[in-house]
Scaffold this motif. Sequence first.
Motif: not given
Length: 207
Positions: A94-99, A120-123, A137-140
Amino acid sequence: MPRDSHRLVPSLASVGFAVFALAASAHAQIHVDPAGSDLGAGTFGDPFLTINHAAMVASAGSTIFVHAGTYGDEQGIVQLGTKDLVLQGDGAAITTLQPHATATIALAPADPNVATPLAHRVGILFAGAARVHLRDLTIDAQGFAPASGQLAGLYLRGGVDVVCDHVAVRDCRPTALGGGRANAVVVRGDAPTDPSTLSARDGSFTG
């Protein structure tokens, strides 16, 4: 002097110590929420909006609580590693970080034999010699890299020490939206003085 006046100073001292202890505790806990504001106080009831702002005002050893939700372009490029911190999510599901969709930063590619920087595109970029602990947490990465660059869910350099507990990094495989290469995790140790390390427990790094 009244008979019981000797109790007054210890009592005030105790109160003062208690207030100081509470202040120190509050200072060590900073909150971030998708509905927050970087003009807020960073408390549970008045959280910040961005992880970068929370990290900037945090003292070493603080915990940044990232409330449940999806974090995206408003975060810019998340950069940690100059001070010891814990980044604590509400749960990987339920905790997501998108670059950021378009913002990039020039970094050396994953190949240790190549030092020429690429976009670079980076999370999350970890740069520095501190210790950072990621939890729950999740890096999507959303599956696209810059057309002439690379994608990395997590990128480490400069001697940083990162520990991941219940962290997922997903969707790093490039799609038609980008023609670059992608990596769930990049760990660069470009000199004996910067042995960046990553430890992971109960998580997943997938394409």
